[in-house]
Scaffold this motif. Sequence first.
Motif: not given
Length: 133
Positions: A76-77, A93-102, A106-108, A125-126
Amino acid sequence: EEDYLYLNGSTLPLEPVVRREESLYTPRNAAEYMLSLWMARDFGTLKGCIVSAGRPGDQQLQEEMEVSPVLTGFVLSGGQPSFDGQRAIVTADITFCQGEKTWTRKGYPFRLQREKGVWKMHYDTLCNLMTEE
């Protein structure tokens, strides 16, 4: 000189009182708390962090969050409050994962609003975070 002002009888000046900046509920700290709840999948607590206007019912929110991507990390800034102090944006900058995909958003612009003196996020936002871009 009277000693009754000091509990230990000392006449020396007291140490300065300092505040722990990290314990202040700033927009950045609020966003960190909310994203940490998502990361921990604590949706019951997270629902209390959403602005009441536009928030769906508890059951719908719970169902949406249960199928949401897994939040695996974020940076976070410092956050920028509005002039009136009622709104703020924290860049994330938030990193997600769902199944095999990540993927990483950036800059959200993580939008916050004060509600009864507490920083809360908007439901849209959510929702926007739950979708991959």
